[in-house]
Design a protein around this motif. Structure first.
Motif, short mmCIF file in Angstrom:
data_model
loop_
_atom_site.label_atom_id
_atom_site.label_comp_id
_atom_site.label_asym_id
_atom_site.label_seq_id
_atom_site.Cartn_x
_atom_site.Cartn_y
_atom_site.Cartn_z
N ASN A 179 0.81 -1.22 0.00
CA ASN A 179 0.00 0.00 0.00
C ASN A 179 0.84 1.27 0.00
OD1 ASN A 179 -2.46 -1.45 0.13
ND2 ASN A 179 -2.14 -1.75 2.34
N LYS A 195 2.48 2.79 2.50
CA LYS A 195 2.17 3.67 3.62
C LYS A 195 3.14 3.40 4.77
CE LYS A 195 -1.47 5.40 1.63
NZ LYS A 195 -1.47 6.83 1.17
N GLY A 247 0.51 6.97 7.95
CA GLY A 247 -0.16 7.09 6.67
C GLY A 247 0.64 7.82 5.62
N SER A 272 2.90 8.60 2.55
CA SER A 272 3.15 7.84 1.32
C SER A 272 4.63 7.60 1.15
CB SER A 272 2.61 8.60 0.10
OG SER A 272 1.21 8.71 0.17
#
Length: 424
Positions: free
Chosen positions: A338, A340, A379, A381
């Motif tokens: 993902n 993250k 969270g 990136s």
């Protein structure tokens, strides 16, 4: 009027041409192409966490010392008449070997005189026994039944026996002194120093030198309470066959090379040091000049060595890179698929240069980020790149395209719509 028309008409024609060109350009221009690849997050290096068992180690330092060391001293006085050629600084000696000999003439004369005294006492005792027998015979011939002990010569006989025992004791004493003119080594070992030489007159108890045994050397290792807990040793420990002490690896530089020796913990000291509040653990190495040596290099007394003590074994812990720790108990975890970042609090059990071992907060196979990150937040990136054991790099975050973004937006909108409908 004609003049106004002549001015306005060209302007109107120009406006119509410009507007028509703009319309035609808008109609026939090619569609804007969206980039297949979206802007990427911050690239970070990470290493996979590994579930393993932890063998605790305790690293301390100490000085090597002989287990047995004595000062060589005479028990009698006299002039030194002989010194062994091995009785020198660094010399090897054997058990029973004569190290120093004192002049024995005076003590030999004393032995001769004592032997003469013993012979005289034996002759006196024999004569007294004969006289006692005659006295006893006379008493019997006269028929005397209540003769006194003096008449039976019993006190005289006891005195003669006592004189003989005293003479024998004197002989044993001078013989012992004569034997002590030879000072021998009580064990095999080495000479640390010598302080006597030929012709020197010495007194009882005067130091002639120092020797130590080479069968065992020991190292006193000071441990804190936390380090003692890691070894698993009780406060009062003594090695037995049923409970052997942990292994110890000694190491230091000798003649420019790193040397290692393998020993064992034998016992702990009787009490804590009142100044340092540490307890000493005594480790020993057997035969340091023989089988215990490292390729012929002994662990000699006086060396300052590093010691690594084997400690307790802890099952089911997770190892992460030491550089993955942020502060005392925080770790950045990279969600590779993902892209993250997660910030977690971990329970660190033990850490070394090889890694940090945690009991909770990180699971096997998760990516612990080792790259420095400023202003990190949950969270965030990122693009996770795994650093493999062989040094190669493997990307773990797939690149997202515009189609992927549109699909995610549509899915999010659909979920939002379903949620809104359910609430109504």
């Amino acid at each position: 009027m004609k003049r106004i028309i002549a001015i306005v008409l060209p302007v109107l024609v120009l406006v119509v041409l410009v507007g028509g060109g703009f319309v035609l350009t808008s109609i026939f221009k090619p569609p804007v192409e969206r980039a297949d690849e979206q802007p990427r997050g911050l690239s970070v290096f990470a290493e996979a966490a590994e579930r393993t068992a932890l063998d605790l180690k305790v690293n301390v330092q100490g000085e090597v010392r002989p287990k047995r060391q004595i000062v060589v001293a005479p028990q009698i006085s006299g002039r030194v008449s002989y010194v062994s050629p091995d009785f020198v600084d660094g010399g090897f000696i054997r058990q029973g070997q004569v190290l120093v000999r004192l002049e024995a003439a005076d003590y030999e004369l004393g032995v001769t005189r004592a032997r003469s005294g013993v012979a005289s006492a034996e002759q006196a005792l024999a004569r007294e026994r004969a006289e006692a027998e005659l006295a006893q015979q006379d008493i019997e011939d006269l028929g005397i039944e209540d003769a006194s002990p003096l008449a039976r010569r019993e006190p005289q006989l006891a005195e003669a026996e006592a004189n003989l025992n005293s003479a024998k004791a004197q002989l044993a004493d001078v013989q012992l002194a004569l034997n002590r003119t030879a000072i021998t080594a009580p064990f095999s070992g080495r000479v640390r120093e010598r302080s006597a030489d030929l012709g020197q007159f010495v007194s009882p108890g005067q130091a002639l030198g120092t020797i130590f045994a080479t069968d065992v050397v020991e190292v006193s290792l000071p441990l804190s309470d936390e380090e003692l807990g890691r070894t698993g040793l009780p406060l009062a420990f003594a090695e037995t066959e049923e409970q052997p002490g942990p292994q110890v690896v000694f190491s230091t530089n000798v003649a420019g090379e790193r040397r290692e020796w393998i020993g064992r913990v034998k016992r702990t000291s009787a009490a804590l040091n009142p100044q340092t509040r540490l307890i000493n653990v005594i480790a020993e190495l057997e035969d340091p000049y023989g089988a215990g040596a490292d390729d012929g290099v002994p662990m000699a007394p006086g060396l300052f060595v590093d010691a690594q003590i084997d400690g307790r074994r802890i099952e089911d812990v997770v190892r992460i890179p030491r550089s993955a720790l942020r502060g005392v108990d925080r770790v950045f975890i990279g969600d590779g698929p993902n892209g993250k970042l997660e910030i977690r609090t971990v329970d660190v059990i033990y850490s070394t240069d090889e890694g940090a071992y945690v009991s909770s907060g990180v699971e096997d196979g998760e990516y612990a980020i080792v790259s420095p990150i400023q202003a990190a937040f949950d969270g965030m990136s990122i693009q996770v790149v795994e650093r493999m054991p062989d040094g190669s790099l493997e990307p773990r975050t797939p690149r997202k395209t515009a189609t992927d973004e549109e699909t995610e937006d549509e899915n999010a909108a659909q979920v939002a719509g379903e949620t809104e409908g359910a609430s109504q």
